[in-house]
Design a protein around this motif. Structure first.
Motif, PDB file in Angstrom:
ATOM      1  N   GLY A 271       0.802  -1.220   0.000  1.00  0.00           N
ATOM      2  CA  GLY A 271       0.000   0.000   0.000  1.00  0.00           C
ATOM      3  C   GLY A 271       0.828   1.260   0.000  1.00  0.00           C
ATOM      4  O   GLY A 271       0.291   2.353   0.211  1.00  0.00           O
ATOM      5  N   SER A 272       2.123   1.124  -0.250  1.00  0.00           N
ATOM      6  CA  SER A 272       3.024   2.280  -0.143  1.00  0.00           C
ATOM      7  C   SER A 272       3.203   2.968  -1.489  1.00  0.00           C
ATOM      8  O   SER A 272       4.219   2.800  -2.168  1.00  0.00           O
ATOM      9  N   THR A 273       2.204   3.710  -1.861  1.00  0.00           N
ATOM     10  CA  THR A 273       2.315   4.596  -3.018  1.00  0.00           C
ATOM     11  C   THR A 273       2.000   6.010  -2.542  1.00  0.00           C
ATOM     12  O   THR A 273       1.340   6.193  -1.504  1.00  0.00           O
TER      13      THR A 273
ATOM     14  N   GLU B 173      -0.889   6.768   0.317  1.00  0.00           N
ATOM     15  CA  GLU B 173      -0.556   7.442   1.564  1.00  0.00           C
ATOM     16  C   GLU B 173      -1.339   8.749   1.720  1.00  0.00           C
ATOM     17  O   GLU B 173      -1.782   9.094   2.820  1.00  0.00           O
ATOM     18  N   LEU B 174      -1.532   9.453   0.614  1.00  0.00           N
ATOM     19  CA  LEU B 174      -2.337  10.670   0.664  1.00  0.00           C
ATOM     20  C   LEU B 174      -3.793  10.337   0.969  1.00  0.00           C
ATOM     21  O   LEU B 174      -4.418  10.976   1.825  1.00  0.00           O
ATOM     22  N   ASN B 175      -4.337   9.328   0.293  1.00  0.00           N
ATOM     23  CA  ASN B 175      -5.729   8.946   0.524  1.00  0.00           C
ATOM     24  C   ASN B 175      -5.966   8.532   1.974  1.00  0.00           C
ATOM     25  O   ASN B 175      -6.972   8.900   2.589  1.00  0.00           O
ATOM     26  N   CYS B 176      -5.027   7.749   2.529  1.00  0.00           N
ATOM     27  CA  CYS B 176      -5.159   7.300   3.915  1.00  0.00           C
ATOM     28  C   CYS B 176      -5.106   8.473   4.879  1.00  0.00           C
ATOM     29  O   CYS B 176      -5.882   8.549   5.847  1.00  0.00           O
ATOM     30  N   ALA B 177      -4.186   9.406   4.637  1.00  0.00           N
ATOM     31  CA  ALA B 177      -4.056  10.566   5.521  1.00  0.00           C
ATOM     32  C   ALA B 177      -5.298  11.444   5.457  1.00  0.00           C
ATOM     33  O   ALA B 177      -5.774  11.947   6.486  1.00  0.00           O
TER      34      ALA B 177
END
Length: 392
Positions: A274-276, A280-284
């Motif tokens: 999941g490290s793209t 990372e932006l979507n999760c944050a």
């Protein structure tokens, strides 16, 4: 009112802007914050501050958070399901293609060549890396949630036959699954009939060691297992036996442990599914939205230990209660409100496991009376945490 948030790991700053102007991030109040936002930080040995009310995990898995401990302290734990689903989907699809053609080994071999006749060496040695095509092969997807459904649909578009197993698939997820994906009711059908198997379910006592000796015994020779869920889904001892006998052609996982490294037939990635930048932006963003909504209104979205709760805040005051899931609690809450001669504008109470969450909207403008009611709740048995939120 200003709320304090402490972040762990590298949380995308654009996502944190979702918190808005009422939040202080990693400031002078961070030692006793209202909320945590984390990624992979292990909180199992962390002593929670008394003021902590919420933890948002910028990702789907929450194994790094002591859920029971948080619930006992009245801390709502959030995750961000689906925010990194496309990233993991692409990693799994890439793994299917790489395992079919063994591109990693081919690249490593090519980089050992030297001399003016490298093209000739390539031509004479390339036959050892002749692979297969995925078109026409069968993929089994265990877990048809946000990630699994995407993988199933894309695998069909690649020309694969797809079997899907998920006894708990949600209605929302079911609508997103292609009708070409064959749903099976028994996981054994996946084990017995698939060339590739990928798993996408939460880690629970029931799903731990999904791939054990009994599962491998059902598989055909040359099966590829892909695990971007959790390391504990696979019994490694049984896996090594299955690789030795040729039942498992390759095991691809995103979870490295010492016993998996440098072994024939095993490809290990460093937990980068999941490290793209996009994921990372979507999760944050999602984590920021969840914390802001909860702190400003008391509403809950995507909690793993409390039920989702939504109610427009139009009353002068709102009290939220986290309570043990015991009989007659709603009646006792209503009686307490009545004792202070306060009218209830609206009330919602829902439970999840051993705890419940109550949103209590009050048709009352006298702050002193409301404060007295809050004090009553705070001294009550079976009520773990009380919050007072000012309405419009």
């Amino acid at each position: 009112m200003v709320f304090s948030v402490k972040t762990f790991n590298n949380i995308n700053q654009i996502g944190l802007k979702e918190l808005g102007n009422n939040f202080q991030i990693d400031g002078d109040l961070a030692d006793n914050p209202d909320a945590y936002i984390i990624r992979s930080q292990n909180l199992h040995d962390t002593e929670f501050p008394e003021n902590l009310k919420a933890i948002a995990r910028a990702g789907a898995g929450t194994n790094n958070i002591p859920i029971d401990k948080a619930s006992e302290a009245g801390i709502v734990v959030f995750n961000t399901p689906g925010a990194n689903a496309n990233a993991v989907k692409e990693a799994v699809v890439a793994s299917i293609l790489m395992s079919a053609r063994d591109y990693i080994a081919a690249n490593a071999w090519t980089n050992t060549l030297s001399g003016d006749d490298v093209p000739k060496q390539v031509e004479s040695g390339k036959k050892q890396f002749a692979g297969t095509e995925v078109r026409g092969k069968t993929l089994g997807v265990i877990g048809l949630g946000a990630i699994g459904a995407r993988i199933a649909n894309d695998a069909y578009r690649l020309g694969m036959q797809v079997l899907g197993y998920d006894p708990y698939v949600s209605i929302e997820a079911a609508w997103n699954i292609s009708h070409h994906v064959k749903r099976v009711k028994d996981i054994k059908e996946v084990f017995a009939n698939c060339d590739y198997i990928t798993i996408h379910v939460p880690l629970t006592p029931d799903t731990q060691n999904t791939f054990d000796a009994a599962a491998f015994d059902l598989m055909q020779k040359g099966t590829v297992i892909i695990n971007f869920a959790r390391a504990e889904m696979v019994d490694n001892s049984a896996l090594f036996d299955a690789i030795e006998t040729g039942v498992v052609k390759r095991y691809i996982t995103d979870f490295g442990t010492q016993d998996l490294l440098n072994k024939e037939g095993i490809t290990v990635f460093p937990h980068v599914g999941g490290s793209t930048a996009e994921a990372e932006l979507n999760c944050a963003i999602m984590a920021g939205q969840e914390i802001r909504q909860f702190m400003e209104t008391g509403e809950i979205t995507h909690s793993v230990n409390f039920p989702n709760m939504h109610q427009a805040l139009t009353a002068p005051y709102r009290i939220t209660l986290i309570n043990k899931n015991v009989p007659n609690i709603v009646a006792k809450i209503s009686t307490a409100v009545s004792d202070f001669d306060i009218n209830i504008d609206n009330i919602i109470n829902r439970s999840k496991g051993d705890y419940a969450y109550t949103i209590l909207d009050l048709d009352e403008t006298d702050k002193a009376k409301v404060d007295d009611l809050v004090a009553r709740f705070e001294s009550s048995d079976n009520i773990v945490r009380v919050r007072l939120i000012k309405g419009k």
